[in-house]
Design a protein around this motif. Sequence first.
Motif, PDB file in Angstrom:
ATOM      1  N   ALA A 132      39.365  32.085   4.678  1.00  0.00           N
ATOM      2  CA  ALA A 132      39.418  30.919   5.560  1.00  0.00           C
ATOM      3  C   ALA A 132      39.610  31.321   7.015  1.00  0.00           C
ATOM      4  N   ILE A 133      40.451  32.317   7.272  1.00  0.00           N
ATOM      5  CA  ILE A 133      40.642  32.774   8.654  1.00  0.00           C
ATOM      6  C   ILE A 133      39.366  33.415   9.177  1.00  0.00           C
ATOM      7  N   ARG A 134      38.704  34.185   8.342  1.00  0.00           N
ATOM      8  CA  ARG A 134      37.439  34.795   8.776  1.00  0.00           C
ATOM      9  C   ARG A 134      36.407  33.721   9.125  1.00  0.00           C
ATOM     10  N   ARG A 135      36.378  32.651   8.325  1.00  0.00           N
ATOM     11  CA  ARG A 135      35.453  31.553   8.608  1.00  0.00           C
ATOM     12  C   ARG A 135      35.849  30.830   9.887  1.00  0.00           C
ATOM     13  N   LEU A 250      45.334  24.112  11.019  1.00  0.00           N
ATOM     14  CA  LEU A 250      45.707  24.802   9.786  1.00  0.00           C
ATOM     15  C   LEU A 250      47.034  24.237   9.315  1.00  0.00           C
ATOM     16  N   GLY A 251      47.117  23.831   8.050  1.00  0.00           N
ATOM     17  CA  GLY A 251      48.326  23.229   7.518  1.00  0.00           C
ATOM     18  C   GLY A 251      49.390  24.250   7.182  1.00  0.00           C
ATOM     19  N   ARG A 252      50.415  23.802   6.466  1.00  0.00           N
ATOM     20  CA  ARG A 252      51.554  24.661   6.140  1.00  0.00           C
ATOM     21  C   ARG A 252      51.074  25.917   5.415  1.00  0.00           C
ATOM     22  N   GLY A 253      51.567  27.048   5.896  1.00  0.00           N
ATOM     23  CA  GLY A 253      51.090  28.326   5.372  1.00  0.00           C
ATOM     24  C   GLY A 253      49.823  28.788   6.076  1.00  0.00           C
ATOM     25  N   PHE A 254      49.768  28.585   7.399  1.00  0.00           N
ATOM     26  CA  PHE A 254      48.566  28.906   8.166  1.00  0.00           C
ATOM     27  C   PHE A 254      48.152  30.361   8.037  1.00  0.00           C
ATOM     28  N   PHE A 255      49.090  31.237   7.699  1.00  0.00           N
ATOM     29  CA  PHE A 255      48.817  32.671   7.640  1.00  0.00           C
ATOM     30  C   PHE A 255      48.069  33.064   6.361  1.00  0.00           C
ATOM     31  N   ARG A 256      47.965  32.116   5.412  1.00  0.00           N
ATOM     32  CA  ARG A 256      47.204  32.361   4.181  1.00  0.00           C
ATOM     33  C   ARG A 256      46.567  31.040   3.747  1.00  0.00           C
ATOM     34  N   PRO A 257      45.664  30.506   4.550  1.00  0.00           N
ATOM     35  CA  PRO A 257      45.127  29.177   4.261  1.00  0.00           C
ATOM     36  C   PRO A 257      43.976  29.226   3.256  1.00  0.00           C
ATOM     37  N   SER A 258      43.772  28.104   2.591  1.00  0.00           N
ATOM     38  CA  SER A 258      42.585  27.942   1.759  1.00  0.00           C
ATOM     39  C   SER A 258      41.694  26.832   2.305  1.00  0.00           C
ATOM     40  N   THR A 259      42.190  26.131   3.317  1.00  0.00           N
ATOM     41  CA  THR A 259      41.422  25.048   3.923  1.00  0.00           C
ATOM     42  C   THR A 259      41.877  24.827   5.363  1.00  0.00           C
ATOM     43  N   PHE A 260      41.018  24.215   6.157  1.00  0.00           N
ATOM     44  CA  PHE A 260      41.391  23.784   7.501  1.00  0.00           C
ATOM     45  C   PHE A 260      40.485  22.638   7.904  1.00  0.00           C
ATOM     46  N   THR A 261      40.893  21.922   8.954  1.00  0.00           N
ATOM     47  CA  THR A 261      40.111  20.779   9.412  1.00  0.00           C
ATOM     48  C   THR A 261      39.637  21.003  10.837  1.00  0.00           C
ATOM     49  N   HIS A 263      38.412  19.038  14.136  1.00  0.00           N
ATOM     50  CA  HIS A 263      38.476  17.734  14.785  1.00  0.00           C
ATOM     51  C   HIS A 263      37.587  17.739  16.026  1.00  0.00           C
ATOM     52  N   ARG A 264      36.810  16.691  16.169  1.00  0.00           N
ATOM     53  CA  ARG A 264      36.024  16.484  17.387  1.00  0.00           C
ATOM     54  C   ARG A 264      36.153  15.019  17.787  1.00  0.00           C
ATOM     55  N   ASP A 265      36.275  14.784  19.065  1.00  0.00           N
ATOM     56  CA  ASP A 265      36.397  13.422  19.596  1.00  0.00           C
ATOM     57  C   ASP A 265      37.538  12.655  18.932  1.00  0.00           C
ATOM     58  N   GLY A 266      38.611  13.376  18.583  1.00  0.00           N
ATOM     59  CA  GLY A 266      39.795  12.728  18.046  1.00  0.00           C
ATOM     60  C   GLY A 266      39.740  12.365  16.586  1.00  0.00           C
ATOM     61  N   VAL A 267      38.678  12.723  15.874  1.00  0.00           N
ATOM     62  CA  VAL A 267      38.572  12.406  14.452  1.00  0.00           C
ATOM     63  C   VAL A 267      38.219  13.675  13.678  1.00  0.00           C
ATOM     64  N   VAL A 268      38.455  13.634  12.370  1.00  0.00           N
ATOM     65  CA  VAL A 268      38.112  14.775  11.523  1.00  0.00           C
ATOM     66  C   VAL A 268      36.598  14.842  11.371  1.00  0.00           C
ATOM     67  N   ALA A 269      36.010  15.908  11.850  1.00  0.00           N
ATOM     68  CA  ALA A 269      34.574  16.082  11.768  1.00  0.00           C
ATOM     69  C   ALA A 269      34.166  16.883  10.533  1.00  0.00           C
ATOM     70  N   GLN A 270      35.091  17.728  10.057  1.00  0.00           N
ATOM     71  CA  GLN A 270      34.734  18.600   8.936  1.00  0.00           C
ATOM     72  C   GLN A 270      36.011  19.142   8.299  1.00  0.00           C
ATOM     73  N   THR A 271      36.054  19.130   6.987  1.00  0.00           N
ATOM     74  CA  THR A 271      37.106  19.803   6.254  1.00  0.00           C
ATOM     75  C   THR A 271      36.485  21.017   5.582  1.00  0.00           C
ATOM     76  N   VAL A 272      36.992  22.169   5.900  1.00  0.00           N
ATOM     77  CA  VAL A 272      36.416  23.425   5.405  1.00  0.00           C
ATOM     78  C   VAL A 272      37.342  23.987   4.330  1.00  0.00           C
ATOM     79  N   GLU A 273      36.805  24.217   3.162  1.00  0.00           N
ATOM     80  CA  GLU A 273      37.558  24.802   2.061  1.00  0.00           C
ATOM     81  C   GLU A 273      37.022  26.187   1.744  1.00  0.00           C
ATOM     82  N   VAL A 274      37.866  27.181   1.919  1.00  0.00           N
ATOM     83  CA  VAL A 274      37.500  28.569   1.612  1.00  0.00           C
ATOM     84  C   VAL A 274      38.695  29.180   0.879  1.00  0.00           C
TER      85      VAL A 274
END
Length: 339
Positions: A132-135, A250-261, A263-274
């Motif tokens: 996820a960090i690499r992405r 990056l949510g809780r546990g940012f140092f080992r994430p499996s997902t992140f969001t 945001h563009r223009d104040g809204v969630v544009a994409q949820t990325v799951e890796v």
Amino acid sequence: MTGRPIRWGILGTGWMAGRFVEDLATLPDAEVVAVGSRTPAGADRFATRYAVPYAHESWANLVADDRVDVVYVATPHATHHDAVRLALDAGRAVLCEKPFTLNAGQAVDLVSRARADNLFLMEAMWLRCVPAIRRLVELVGDGAIGVPRMVQADFGLVGPVDPAHRLRDPALGGGALLDLGVYPVTLAHLLFGEPTSIGTLGTLTPYGVDESTGMLLGYPDGALASLNCSIVADTPWTAAVCGSAGRIELGRGFFRPSTFTVHRDGVVAQTVEVPYAGEGFVHEAVEVMRCLRAGLTESPLVTLADTVAVLRILDAVRSRIGVRYPADDRWQDEQPWPG
């Protein structure tokens, strides 16, 4: 090493070593062949629990074992320099847990030793290896949030209060910064490189290690990183990378994430799951084995220059807040961080 499993030796028998071995067991091209401890009983217990064929009653015996291709150092970080140096002197490749050493001077010594004999050496900084960090780095590089201008990250927990615990002992490299602050600093360095200015504020224990530390890092193009760590406060463990056209959270546990969001223009544009594999150690082990099979002496994901650079930042922060370890008297960095 092509055509057969990479054979690992485990130096240390604590909790981290056990988790690493459990992750290695999920890799068909990895084999744990030996473990070394400073006591026969410790090595025997670990070997029995994790079905490791050979148990060594000393670190020296482990690194001398020719069945071992690469040594994973999982001891407390105040002993990292001695343990890694012992393995390098025996001609072994090494993966060493974070923080790589107590200070940049020790790190430079190990890097110089490894390069002199063309030996593989890498810090086990899983943040740089998890998918996820690499992405995230790829998306930032592709302009997904415009020009990156700010990083915010924190890692704080309520640690032990016993003054004899390693987290509160200067001789053992105690404090929040090296155990926890290394992650926010590494994330900022991964995205922005080395800062040109460092502002700090820290609160110290009566024993001289930091309970809480705040850092504001400035970069040549005007970017900023606002970073915090603590062993007396349970912080969110979150991070955000903010740019001119959006942000990545990056949510809780940012140092080992499996997902992140994104945001563009104040809204969630994409949820990325890796998702990461196993407990997350898998990816750094895979990178080590890839490098060994390719004949590389360092990883392009976790370069030795980056490891030393992060330690120079941590050294500068410690200097500003007044945390000094006994090892600092012996190991001076010949090229300290200039800011």
